[in-house]
Design a protein around this motif. Sequence first.
Motif, PDB file in Angstrom:
ATOM      1  N   ILE A 173       0.850  -1.197   0.000  1.00  0.00           N
ATOM      2  CA  ILE A 173       0.000   0.000   0.000  1.00  0.00           C
ATOM      3  C   ILE A 173       0.885   1.246   0.000  1.00  0.00           C
ATOM      4  O   ILE A 173       2.058   1.195   0.385  1.00  0.00           O
ATOM      5  CB  ILE A 173      -0.950   0.040   1.215  1.00  0.00           C
ATOM      6  CG1 ILE A 173      -0.154   0.278   2.516  1.00  0.00           C
ATOM      7  CG2 ILE A 173      -1.789  -1.211   1.300  1.00  0.00           C
ATOM      8  CD1 ILE A 173      -1.020   0.631   3.709  1.00  0.00           C
ATOM      9  N   LYS A 174       0.316   2.313  -0.438  1.00  0.00           N
ATOM     10  CA  LYS A 174       1.012   3.597  -0.436  1.00  0.00           C
ATOM     11  C   LYS A 174       0.161   4.595   0.314  1.00  0.00           C
ATOM     12  O   LYS A 174      -1.004   4.824  -0.043  1.00  0.00           O
ATOM     13  CB  LYS A 174       1.257   4.082  -1.869  1.00  0.00           C
ATOM     14  CG  LYS A 174       2.020   5.392  -1.955  1.00  0.00           C
ATOM     15  CD  LYS A 174       2.224   5.805  -3.394  1.00  0.00           C
ATOM     16  CE  LYS A 174       2.964   7.131  -3.487  1.00  0.00           C
ATOM     17  NZ  LYS A 174       3.149   7.563  -4.912  1.00  0.00           N
ATOM     18  N   LEU A 175       0.714   5.171   1.361  1.00  0.00           N
ATOM     19  CA  LEU A 175      -0.055   6.134   2.150  1.00  0.00           C
ATOM     20  C   LEU A 175      -0.374   7.371   1.320  1.00  0.00           C
ATOM     21  O   LEU A 175       0.500   7.937   0.661  1.00  0.00           O
ATOM     22  CB  LEU A 175       0.724   6.545   3.406  1.00  0.00           C
ATOM     23  CG  LEU A 175       0.863   5.474   4.491  1.00  0.00           C
ATOM     24  CD1 LEU A 175       1.667   6.004   5.666  1.00  0.00           C
ATOM     25  CD2 LEU A 175      -0.499   5.008   4.968  1.00  0.00           C
ATOM     26  N   ALA A 176      -1.639   7.731   1.338  1.00  0.00           N
ATOM     27  CA  ALA A 176      -2.083   8.881   0.548  1.00  0.00           C
ATOM     28  C   ALA A 176      -1.718  10.190   1.248  1.00  0.00           C
ATOM     29  O   ALA A 176      -1.716  10.278   2.475  1.00  0.00           O
ATOM     30  CB  ALA A 176      -3.596   8.818   0.343  1.00  0.00           C
ATOM     31  N   GLU A 177      -1.417  11.197   0.434  1.00  0.00           N
ATOM     32  CA  GLU A 177      -1.172  12.536   0.968  1.00  0.00           C
ATOM     33  C   GLU A 177      -2.489  13.088   1.498  1.00  0.00           C
ATOM     34  O   GLU A 177      -3.535  12.953   0.872  1.00  0.00           O
ATOM     35  CB  GLU A 177      -0.648  13.434  -0.141  1.00  0.00           C
ATOM     36  CG  GLU A 177      -0.470  14.880   0.274  1.00  0.00           C
ATOM     37  CD  GLU A 177      -0.189  15.784  -0.917  1.00  0.00           C
ATOM     38  OE1 GLU A 177       0.015  16.992  -0.676  1.00  0.00           O
ATOM     39  OE2 GLU A 177      -0.204  15.285  -2.053  1.00  0.00           O
ATOM     40  N   HIS A 178      -2.443  13.706   2.676  1.00  0.00           N
ATOM     41  CA  HIS A 178      -3.655  14.310   3.228  1.00  0.00           C
ATOM     42  C   HIS A 178      -3.990  15.584   2.465  1.00  0.00           C
ATOM     43  O   HIS A 178      -3.135  16.443   2.230  1.00  0.00           O
ATOM     44  CB  HIS A 178      -3.474  14.606   4.713  1.00  0.00           C
ATOM     45  CG  HIS A 178      -3.630  13.391   5.575  1.00  0.00           C
ATOM     46  ND1 HIS A 178      -3.053  13.262   6.815  1.00  0.00           N
ATOM     47  CD2 HIS A 178      -4.318  12.236   5.367  1.00  0.00           C
ATOM     48  CE1 HIS A 178      -3.366  12.092   7.337  1.00  0.00           C
ATOM     49  NE2 HIS A 178      -4.127  11.458   6.464  1.00  0.00           N
ATOM     50  N   LEU A 179      -5.260  15.702   2.085  1.00  0.00           N
ATOM     51  CA  LEU A 179      -5.739  16.867   1.361  1.00  0.00           C
ATOM     52  C   LEU A 179      -6.846  17.537   2.164  1.00  0.00           C
ATOM     53  O   LEU A 179      -7.650  16.860   2.811  1.00  0.00           O
ATOM     54  CB  LEU A 179      -6.286  16.453  -0.009  1.00  0.00           C
ATOM     55  CG  LEU A 179      -5.302  15.766  -0.952  1.00  0.00           C
ATOM     56  CD1 LEU A 179      -6.022  15.271  -2.199  1.00  0.00           C
ATOM     57  CD2 LEU A 179      -4.165  16.710  -1.340  1.00  0.00           C
TER      58      LEU A 179
END
Length: 245
Positions: free
Chosen positions: A56-62
Motif C-alpha cells: 500500500i502507499k499512504l495517501a497525501e492528506h488533502l
Amino acid sequence: MLERLQKILAQANVASRRKSEEYIVKGRVKVNGQVIKELGFKVNKSDLIEVDGKPIKLAEHLYFLLNKPTGYLSTASDEKNRRTVMDLLMEEHKDVRLYPVGRLDYDTAGLLLITNDGDFTQHLTHPTYHIEKEYLVRVTGILVRKKIVELRNGVTIDMDYFAKPKAVRLIELNKEHQSTLISITLIEGKNKQVRKMIEAIGFKVKNLTRVRYDFLTLDGVERGKYRPLKIHEIKLLHAHSIAKR
C-alpha cells in the motif's frame, strides 16, 4: 507512533475502516510478510503493509474549503445516484477517497470542508469541540424585535431539545419583498437546526447559507468552487478546537 492496521489502510485509501477490517479478517493483509487477522493489531507507517500481495502507499492528506451550492448532497456517494459535493471536484481529486467534514443540508449552500484525513474530521466534529458556524438566513416575512429576542434566548426544537444560538444579528428588513435577513451563529450542529429554530418562532426559511466555519470564510471562493486550505489554517483549526473543548 503505532496505529491500528485498519486505520492505516483507510488512510491509504484502500477502503473504509469497516471494509478494511473485512480484508484483515479474510487474511488479505500482510505486515512485514506475515498475514495478520487480528483487528487490534498495530503498525508503524514504516512497516511493509500489503493487501492481496501489493504494497500500500499512504495517501497525501488533502484539505479543501468548498462553497457548496444548493441541490447537492454532503456525502461521498449516494445509492440513488443523486448529485453529491464530490461531483464538484476536479478529476484529479475524484480518485482520492475524500469526504465532507460534517454536513450541509441538500437545500443549504455555503462553506463545507472536505478532506481525506479521518483524524482531522473526527477532531472537528466531536461534540465536545465548540466550533462556531455562522449562517446567513433569508426569512420569509418581517421579523420584529420580539422574535429576534426570542431566537437569541433560545427555542425548543425536536419536541425536547433547547437550541440556543451563540449570536443572532439583524442585517436587513426588506419590506418591499416581505423578507428579513439575519445572521445566526451556532456552536452545535443538529439536523436542520437553523430551519427548525426559525419554524419554532413561526416563520419559514427562504434560503440559507453557511458563511463562516470558525475563522474560515467564503472570501474568494465562488459558488460551486473550492480551494485548498493553507498549512496555517489547518494548524489553527486544530488549535482552536482544542482550546474550545
